[in-house]
Motif scaffolding. Structure first.
Motif, PDB file in Angstrom:
ATOM      1  N   GLU A 184      63.273  50.623  54.063  1.00  0.00           N
ATOM      2  CA  GLU A 184      64.224  51.711  54.267  1.00  0.00           C
ATOM      3  C   GLU A 184      64.089  52.756  53.163  1.00  0.00           C
ATOM      4  O   GLU A 184      64.076  53.965  53.424  1.00  0.00           O
ATOM      5  CB  GLU A 184      65.651  51.163  54.304  1.00  0.00           C
ATOM      6  N   ASP A 223      71.265  53.517  49.058  1.00  0.00           N
ATOM      7  CA  ASP A 223      72.559  53.075  49.589  1.00  0.00           C
ATOM      8  C   ASP A 223      73.574  52.667  48.523  1.00  0.00           C
ATOM      9  O   ASP A 223      74.590  52.059  48.847  1.00  0.00           O
ATOM     10  CB  ASP A 223      72.395  51.915  50.578  1.00  0.00           C
ATOM     11  N   TYR A 276      77.594  47.444  55.974  1.00  0.00           N
ATOM     12  CA  TYR A 276      76.830  48.215  56.948  1.00  0.00           C
ATOM     13  C   TYR A 276      75.686  47.374  57.482  1.00  0.00           C
ATOM     14  O   TYR A 276      75.340  46.340  56.927  1.00  0.00           O
ATOM     15  CB  TYR A 276      76.308  49.526  56.350  1.00  0.00           C
ATOM     16  N   LEU A 332      71.652  47.465  58.981  1.00  0.00           N
ATOM     17  CA  LEU A 332      70.405  48.189  58.783  1.00  0.00           C
ATOM     18  C   LEU A 332      69.452  47.816  59.902  1.00  0.00           C
ATOM     19  O   LEU A 332      69.283  46.642  60.215  1.00  0.00           O
ATOM     20  CB  LEU A 332      69.801  47.796  57.427  1.00  0.00           C
ATOM     21  N   SER A 335      63.909  53.775  60.492  1.00  0.00           N
ATOM     22  CA  SER A 335      65.087  53.036  60.021  1.00  0.00           C
ATOM     23  C   SER A 335      66.336  53.887  60.158  1.00  0.00           C
ATOM     24  O   SER A 335      66.275  55.115  60.250  1.00  0.00           O
ATOM     25  CB  SER A 335      64.918  52.592  58.559  1.00  0.00           C
ATOM     26  N   ARG A 347      70.887  53.211  59.208  1.00  0.00           N
ATOM     27  CA  ARG A 347      71.970  52.269  58.928  1.00  0.00           C
ATOM     28  C   ARG A 347      73.138  52.658  59.822  1.00  0.00           C
ATOM     29  O   ARG A 347      73.210  53.772  60.331  1.00  0.00           O
ATOM     30  CB  ARG A 347      72.371  52.318  57.458  1.00  0.00           C
ATOM     31  N   TYR A 391      77.619  51.731  60.457  1.00  0.00           N
ATOM     32  CA  TYR A 391      78.804  51.057  59.926  1.00  0.00           C
ATOM     33  C   TYR A 391      80.015  51.338  60.805  1.00  0.00           C
ATOM     34  O   TYR A 391      80.061  52.322  61.532  1.00  0.00           O
ATOM     35  CB  TYR A 391      79.073  51.462  58.479  1.00  0.00           C
TER      36      TYR A 391
END
Length: 176
Positions: free
Chosen positions: A7, A29, A36, A38, A52, A54, A56
């Motif tokens: 990432e 991050d 979260y 990923l 990639s 993320r 949440y």
């Protein structure tokens, strides 16, 4: 740990020429104050990270992100009705951000559609009863937002984020 390394690499690669103002926390991050998830798509044979993002579910953090640079709650509409993140049940709305692709990589260029299909399938499979929110950077040719609209996303509104106008879009995954 390998996924975090992928990432980090992808964000550095994807945002190296951007005009968006970011600091080191954008890449590692360390600014994330909530749990979260990923997603990393990578080629196992060559050990190459390809895409990639993320995501949440923390509604307070989502609302803060949507307020953007100005800190003002944006006016959002979904299906022609006022929309608020807080109107959704906990665990039924999430924001995905920091989508990063390895765009100069030959595998990415050759298999881009398959990579994105796998990426979208993974998100939809794991979150089939939730609403996905994204912030899509405004572009003069509207190319990026058109792609999301073609996937079934709806524009809720817009906000200034990192000094750039972003459209806030949503897709209710239980309808796909």
């Amino acid at each position: 740990q390998q996924l975090l390394t992928y990432e980090y690499f992808l964000r550095k690669e994807a945002y190296k020429n951007t005009t968006i103002q970011v600091d080191e926390a954008f890449f590692d991050d360390s600014d994330m104050v909530s749990d979260y998830f990923l997603i990393v798509v990578y080629d196992q044979l060559s050990d190459t990270p390809l895409l990639s993002a993320r995501y949440y579910f923390n509604k307070e953090l989502i609302s803060k992100t949507l307020r953007g640079d100005e800190g003002q709650k944006p006016k959002l509409l979904f299906e022609n009705k006022p929309f608020s993140v807080n109107d959704r049940e906990d665990g039924r709305i999430f924001l995905a951000d920091r989508l990063s692709g390895n765009m100069e990589n030959e595998i990415y260029q050759t298999c881009r559609t398959a990579i994105f299909n796998l990426f979208h399938w993974e998100i939809a499979k794991r979150n089939s009863n939730a609403m996905l929110l994204l912030m899509v950077r405004d572009e003069p040719d509207n190319r990026q937002i058109s792609k999301y609209l073609n996937l079934g996303f709806s524009i809720l509104g817009s906000t200034m984020h990192k000094t750039k106008l972003h459209h806030i879009v949503a897709l209710d995954l239980k309808h796909i």
